[in-house]
Design a protein around this motif. Structure first.
Motif, PDB file in Angstrom:
ATOM      1  N   ASP A 210     -10.969 -15.480  12.597  1.00 26.80           N
ATOM      2  CA  ASP A 210      -9.570 -14.887  12.509  1.00 26.80           C
ATOM      3  C   ASP A 210      -8.745 -15.491  11.309  1.00 26.80           C
ATOM      4  OD1 ASP A 210      -9.666 -14.232  15.029  1.00 26.80           O
ATOM      5  OD2 ASP A 210      -9.274 -15.706  15.943  1.00 26.80           O
ATOM      6  N   ALA A 211      -9.592 -16.448  10.520  1.00 28.29           N
ATOM      7  CA  ALA A 211      -8.577 -16.804   9.025  1.00 28.29           C
ATOM      8  C   ALA A 211      -9.317 -15.817   8.312  1.00 28.29           C
ATOM      9  CB  ALA A 211      -9.638 -17.740   8.898  1.00 28.29           C
ATOM     10  N   TYR A 212     -10.469 -15.194   8.104  1.00 30.74           N
ATOM     11  CA  TYR A 212     -10.921 -14.412   7.803  1.00 30.74           C
ATOM     12  C   TYR A 212     -10.001 -13.008   7.503  1.00 30.74           C
ATOM     13  CZ  TYR A 212     -14.459 -17.346   5.780  1.00 30.74           C
ATOM     14  OH  TYR A 212     -15.458 -18.817   5.562  1.00 30.74           O
ATOM     15  N   GLN A 213     -10.256 -12.977   8.824  1.00 31.05           N
ATOM     16  CA  GLN A 213      -9.064 -11.534   9.442  1.00 31.05           C
ATOM     17  C   GLN A 213      -7.511 -11.559   8.917  1.00 31.05           C
ATOM     18  OE1 GLN A 213      -9.982 -11.039  13.499  1.00 31.05           O
ATOM     19  NE2 GLN A 213     -12.446 -10.441  13.044  1.00 31.05           N
ATOM     20  N   GLU A 214      -6.977 -12.948   8.588  1.00 29.22           N
ATOM     21  CA  GLU A 214      -5.435 -13.060   8.330  1.00 29.22           C
ATOM     22  C   GLU A 214      -6.053 -12.537   7.221  1.00 29.22           C
ATOM     23  OE1 GLU A 214      -2.249 -16.314   8.425  1.00 29.22           O
ATOM     24  OE2 GLU A 214      -4.470 -16.449   9.690  1.00 29.22           O
ATOM     25  N   ALA A 215      -6.371 -13.548   6.580  1.00 24.69           N
ATOM     26  CA  ALA A 215      -6.725 -13.249   4.725  1.00 24.69           C
ATOM     27  C   ALA A 215      -7.050 -11.575   4.608  1.00 24.69           C
ATOM     28  CB  ALA A 215      -7.542 -14.163   4.648  1.00 24.69           C
ATOM     29  N   ALA A 216      -7.636 -11.084   5.234  1.00 25.12           N
ATOM     30  CA  ALA A 216      -7.880  -9.644   4.715  1.00 25.12           C
ATOM     31  C   ALA A 216      -6.858  -8.388   4.746  1.00 25.12           C
ATOM     32  CB  ALA A 216      -8.987  -9.016   5.729  1.00 25.12           C
ATOM     33  N   ARG A 217      -6.084  -9.066   6.253  1.00 29.30           N
ATOM     34  CA  ARG A 217      -4.499  -8.433   6.294  1.00 29.30           C
ATOM     35  C   ARG A 217      -3.879  -8.071   5.231  1.00 29.30           C
ATOM     36  NH1 ARG A 217      -6.358  -9.942  11.707  1.00 29.30           N
ATOM     37  NH2 ARG A 217      -4.485 -11.340  11.523  1.00 29.30           N
ATOM     38  N   LEU A 218      -3.615  -9.844   4.468  1.00 28.39           N
ATOM     39  CA  LEU A 218      -2.714  -9.955   4.020  1.00 28.39           C
ATOM     40  C   LEU A 218      -2.952  -9.440   2.140  1.00 28.39           C
ATOM     41  CD1 LEU A 218      -0.351 -12.090   2.659  1.00 28.39           C
ATOM     42  CD2 LEU A 218      -1.230 -13.501   2.573  1.00 28.39           C
ATOM     43  N   ILE A 219      -4.266  -9.409   2.031  1.00 33.81           N
ATOM     44  CA  ILE A 219      -4.578  -8.876   0.606  1.00 33.81           C
ATOM     45  C   ILE A 219      -4.010  -7.658   0.966  1.00 33.81           C
ATOM     46  CG2 ILE A 219      -6.307  -8.264  -0.375  1.00 33.81           C
ATOM     47  CD1 ILE A 219      -7.613 -10.976   0.606  1.00 33.81           C
ATOM     48  N   THR A 220      -4.715  -6.792   1.957  1.00 33.75           N
ATOM     49  CA  THR A 220      -4.183  -5.087   2.201  1.00 33.75           C
ATOM     50  C   THR A 220      -2.943  -5.176   2.116  1.00 33.75           C
ATOM     51  OG1 THR A 220      -6.180  -5.533   4.013  1.00 33.75           O
ATOM     52  CG2 THR A 220      -4.359  -3.046   3.460  1.00 33.75           C
ATOM     53  N   ARG A 221      -1.944  -5.801   2.438  1.00 35.81           N
ATOM     54  CA  ARG A 221      -0.322  -5.697   2.611  1.00 35.81           C
ATOM     55  C   ARG A 221       0.168  -6.024   1.127  1.00 35.81           C
ATOM     56  NH1 ARG A 221       4.177  -9.262   5.829  1.00 35.81           N
ATOM     57  NH2 ARG A 221       5.550  -8.730   4.984  1.00 35.81           N
ATOM     58  N   ILE A 222      -1.082  -6.952   0.807  1.00 40.05           N
ATOM     59  CA  ILE A 222       0.388  -6.561  -1.167  1.00 40.05           C
ATOM     60  C   ILE A 222      -0.863  -5.889  -1.864  1.00 40.05           C
ATOM     61  CG2 ILE A 222      -0.485  -8.721  -2.847  1.00 40.05           C
ATOM     62  CD1 ILE A 222      -0.555 -10.986  -0.740  1.00 40.05           C
ATOM     63  N   ALA A 223      -1.559  -5.619  -1.659  1.00 38.34           N
ATOM     64  CA  ALA A 223      -1.750  -4.607  -2.358  1.00 38.34           C
ATOM     65  C   ALA A 223      -1.068  -3.236  -2.590  1.00 38.34           C
ATOM     66  CB  ALA A 223      -3.069  -4.431  -2.417  1.00 38.34           C
ATOM     67  N   GLY A 224      -1.112  -2.871  -1.176  1.00 41.77           N
ATOM     68  CA  GLY A 224      -0.118  -2.062  -0.823  1.00 41.77           C
ATOM     69  C   GLY A 224      -1.213  -0.566  -1.066  1.00 41.77           C
ATOM     70  N   GLY A 225      -0.819   0.029  -2.000  1.00 42.32           N
ATOM     71  CA  GLY A 225      -0.827   1.581  -2.528  1.00 42.32           C
ATOM     72  C   GLY A 225      -1.083   1.814  -4.380  1.00 42.32           C
ATOM     73  N   ARG A 226      -1.675   0.136  -4.986  1.00 43.68           N
ATOM     74  CA  ARG A 226      -2.048   0.304  -6.157  1.00 43.68           C
ATOM     75  C   ARG A 226      -2.989   0.190  -6.495  1.00 43.68           C
ATOM     76  NH1 ARG A 226       3.366  -3.998  -8.830  1.00 43.68           N
ATOM     77  NH2 ARG A 226       0.991  -3.776 -10.249  1.00 43.68           N
ATOM     78  N   GLY A 227      -3.585   0.712  -7.690  1.00 48.34           N
ATOM     79  CA  GLY A 227      -4.400   0.739  -8.347  1.00 48.34           C
ATOM     80  C   GLY A 227      -4.778   0.291  -9.194  1.00 48.34           C
ATOM     81  N   GLY A 228      -6.232  -0.418 -10.297  1.00 53.67           N
ATOM     82  CA  GLY A 228      -6.148  -0.770 -11.921  1.00 53.67           C
ATOM     83  C   GLY A 228      -6.180  -2.059 -10.808  1.00 53.67           C
ATOM     84  N   VAL A 229      -6.205  -3.243 -12.209  1.00 54.40           N
ATOM     85  CA  VAL A 229      -6.201  -4.585 -11.295  1.00 54.40           C
ATOM     86  C   VAL A 229      -5.057  -5.279 -11.793  1.00 54.40           C
ATOM     87  CG1 VAL A 229      -7.971  -6.244 -12.272  1.00 54.40           C
ATOM     88  CG2 VAL A 229      -8.649  -4.465 -12.657  1.00 54.40           C
ATOM     89  N   HIS A 230      -4.376  -6.041 -10.410  1.00 49.75           N
ATOM     90  CA  HIS A 230      -3.641  -7.016 -10.871  1.00 49.75           C
ATOM     91  C   HIS A 230      -3.760  -8.168  -9.851  1.00 49.75           C
ATOM     92  CE1 HIS A 230      -2.743  -4.591  -7.411  1.00 49.75           C
ATOM     93  NE2 HIS A 230      -2.738  -5.192  -6.636  1.00 49.75           N
ATOM     94  N   SER A 231      -3.060  -8.928 -10.156  1.00 49.79           N
ATOM     95  CA  SER A 231      -2.828 -10.469  -9.572  1.00 49.79           C
ATOM     96  C   SER A 231      -1.291 -11.062  -9.054  1.00 49.79           C
ATOM     97  CB  SER A 231      -3.397 -11.971 -10.911  1.00 49.79           C
ATOM     98  OG  SER A 231      -2.232 -11.364 -11.826  1.00 49.79           O
ATOM     99  N   THR A 232      -1.923 -12.296  -7.919  1.00 53.32           N
ATOM    100  CA  THR A 232      -0.205 -13.046  -7.503  1.00 53.32           C
ATOM    101  C   THR A 232      -1.038 -14.243  -6.988  1.00 53.32           C
ATOM    102  OG1 THR A 232       0.737 -12.282  -6.420  1.00 53.32           O
ATOM    103  CG2 THR A 232      -1.231 -11.674  -5.401  1.00 53.32           C
ATOM    104  N   VAL A 233       0.034 -14.902  -6.734  1.00 52.69           N
ATOM    105  CA  VAL A 233       0.082 -16.425  -5.813  1.00 52.69           C
ATOM    106  C   VAL A 233       0.270 -15.750  -5.088  1.00 52.69           C
ATOM    107  CG1 VAL A 233       0.198 -18.560  -6.935  1.00 52.69           C
ATOM    108  CG2 VAL A 233       0.056 -17.558  -8.052  1.00 52.69           C
ATOM    109  N   VAL A 234      -0.054 -16.692  -3.882  1.00 51.98           N
ATOM    110  CA  VAL A 234       0.322 -16.788  -2.269  1.00 51.98           C
ATOM    111  C   VAL A 234       0.331 -18.191  -2.389  1.00 51.98           C
ATOM    112  CG1 VAL A 234       0.289 -15.767  -0.053  1.00 51.98           C
ATOM    113  CG2 VAL A 234      -0.505 -14.496  -2.149  1.00 51.98           C
TER     114      VAL A 234
END
Length: 567
Positions: A210-234
């Protein structure tokens, strides 16, 4: 660190046995904003360097008097430069008496970076120290970059050879961990949201899916529809506990990348407590709070740093980009494999749908190749005809959706042909002509057996396939001596072989995916199969399960099996 920008004050070790001279040199350096470590002898200098080395705080430069009482400054320099742990330390010799050109040459030959004749102007002393520090930092930065690039190239090569998305994530996590010197978790997320994760070896595996799934959902939300490479601190409050260290809450530094097509999204996650500095043109720009894929504002605490990928981009970002590019063909293959599997499962009859023929027991097995292998065209068939029960096991040469499609055509053609003709030899010839006409570039193997339940008579035709095995009721097993050319070659075929099955005898037909192993002669594998079949327990299910348990683990090709016994 940019070596071309004026650096803050350095730590300078001054080695001089004359207290007044040591004080004067220190005063000049302190006025310039440097920290000074005064040392009175060469031996004391070596001890001080060892202490600072263990503490991870070597000075930035050493000013060494040539005329030390216990050891010359030249010899001290040689010893410092001979030790790998201190070889990069800049050494500047100075002297008020050894001022000839030969003395300066001797100092440079010992490995010194510069030579000062004292007394000297304070500005000259400061300039020499700054130049030595600048050169050392530039050299250190260059060596670090070369080291990073070496690790990066090794990681990218490993990533590009991954055979499936799970293996890709593991390879990227291992490479990111070596690059950044900390635990790493990598997520590869497909367009349908399915996430594959990989972890580096220097972290304990987390069993909570569940922890990995929770992280994957958060990553998908943060990434949105953006392409390329970017970074963030959670911040740790939003990141699943224990993903980097068991039981620990860590801020997460995320590097997100997607390929141009945008099918695969990759995230390299590491603890933010030691997120590496950016080596590029200036600091990251702090953007406004981004919006997720749902259109809602992300939490304000998720701090995004936009990345324009400068020439000297952080290696982790290059690795994320390479991983995203490598994921694209794997995702396409996975989709193709799923289609091929759907075809095979749709057209291969389930065990409960096999023809019910009085006096004949039938058992079939189909095992697709392991996930990282390509899907093939293996098939089985059992058809009721006017001449008895027709059984077939075959394999279309190749591994692709095309192979699975041709497999379906062969099965349909066989079903149609056997309505009028049940002889295995004639059926093999017709299948051969069909392939030559519609798929001249394709070849296939097939073994056909027509069994008469009343008499036990069996006629067998073989087209380049492993011959069937007869497992006798009284013990022992042997291959039926029957062969012939592959389908799709248009070559003459020998007549079928005939035999009689006794009560309790079992007829076993398999594809080579069961026993074929890279680097092992097929004849050796066939003999191992024959021996295992002879020793298998009675019964059709027991025979198939025993052989699958013996040979069928993690095979690189599909496996089709059919076993028959007269009741």
């Amino acid at each position: 660190m940019n070596p071309y920008v004026k650096q803050p004050g350095a730590t300078v070790m001054v080695v001089d046995d004359v207290p007044a001279s040591r004080y004067a040199m220190g005063a000049v350096l302190r006025r310039a904003g440097h920290d000074v470590v005064p040392v009175a002898s060469a031996g004391e200098a070596l001890i001080e360097l060892d202490v600072r080395l263990r503490a991870g705080a070597l000075p930035d430069v050493a000013l060494v008097d040539v005329g030390l009482p216990d050891m010359s400054g030249f010899e001290l320099c040689r010893r410092v430069k001979a030790r790998p742990s201190t070889a990069a330390l800049p050494v500047v010799h100075f002297s008020a008496t050894a001022i000839e050109a030969g003395d300066r040459c001797r100092g440079l030959d010992a490995g010194a970076d510069a030579y000062l004749t004292v007394p000297a102007e304070p500005k000259e002393i400061q300039a020499v120290v700054q130049a030595a520090v600048r050169r050392a930092r530039r050299r250190t930065a260059t060596e670090a970059l070369a080291h990073w690039l070496t690790l990066l190239s090794e990681a990218i090569v490993t990533v590009q050879t991954a055979r499936c998305l799970g293996e890709l994530a593991d390879a990227a996590a291992a490479g990111a961990s070596r690059l950044m010197g900390m635990p790493a978790v990598v997520f590869v997320i497909g367009p349908d949201g399915e996430a594959h994760h990989g972890t580096s070896r220097n972290r304990l595996a987390l069993s909570d899916a569940d922890a990995y799934q929770e992280a994957a959902r958060l990553i998908t939300r943060i990434a949105g529809g953006r392409g390329g490479v970017h970074s963030t601190v959670v911040p740790a409050a939003l990141w699943p506990t224990g993903l980097f260290r068991p039981g620990a809450q860590d801020d997460a530094h995320l590097v997100l990348a997607s390929a141009q097509e945008g099918r695969a999204r990759v995230c390299i996650a590491t603890p933010a407590r030691a997120a590496p500095p950016r080596s590029g043109a200036g600091p990251c720009r702090h953007a406004a709070a981004p919006r997720g894929a749902s259109g809602h504002d992300e939490p304000a605490d998720a701090r995004r740093h936009d990345v324009a990928l400068p020439v000297a981009a952080l290696p982790a970002e290059r690795l994320a980009q390479a991983t995203a590019l490598a994921a694209e063909p794997l995702l396409m293959y996975q989709e193709e494999r799923n289609v091929a599997l759907t075809l095979q499962h749709s057209f291969l009859p389930l065990p409960h749908r096999l023809p019910d023929v009085p006096g004949v027991d039938l058992v079939v097995r189909y095992v697709p190749a392991s996930r990282q292998a390509e899907i093939g065209g293996d098939f089985y068939a059992a058809l009721r005809t006017r001449g008895g029960v027709l059984t077939a096991v075959g394999d279309v040469v190749g591994h692709s959706l095309d192979a699975a499609t041709v497999m379906v055509e062969i099965r349909h053609a066989l079903r149609a042909y056997c309505v009028e003709e049940s002889g295995p030899g004639a059926l093999a010839e017709r299948l051969d002509r069909m392939l030559l006409h519609y798929h001249p570039e394709v070849t296939a193997t097939v073994c056909l057996a027509l069994v008469d339940p009343g008499s036990g008579r069996v006629r067998i035709a073989n087209a380049g396939h492993i011959p069937p095995v007869i497992v006798r009721d009284g013990g022992g097993a042997e291959y039926v001596p029957v062969d012939g050319p592959l389908l799709g070659l248009g070559l003459d075929r020998p007549g079928p072989s005939e035999l009689v099955l006794g009560p309790g005898d079992r007829l076993l037909m398999v594809t080579d995916g069961l026993i074929e192993t890279r680097g092992v002669d097929l004849g050796t594998s066939m003999e191992q199969l024959r021996t295992a079949a002879a020793d298998a327990p009675a019964g059709l299910d027991a025979l198939c399960d025993t052989l699958l348990g013996r040979f069928g683990c993690d095979q690189e090709d599909d496996i089709a099996m059919l076993a028959l016994r007269l009741g």
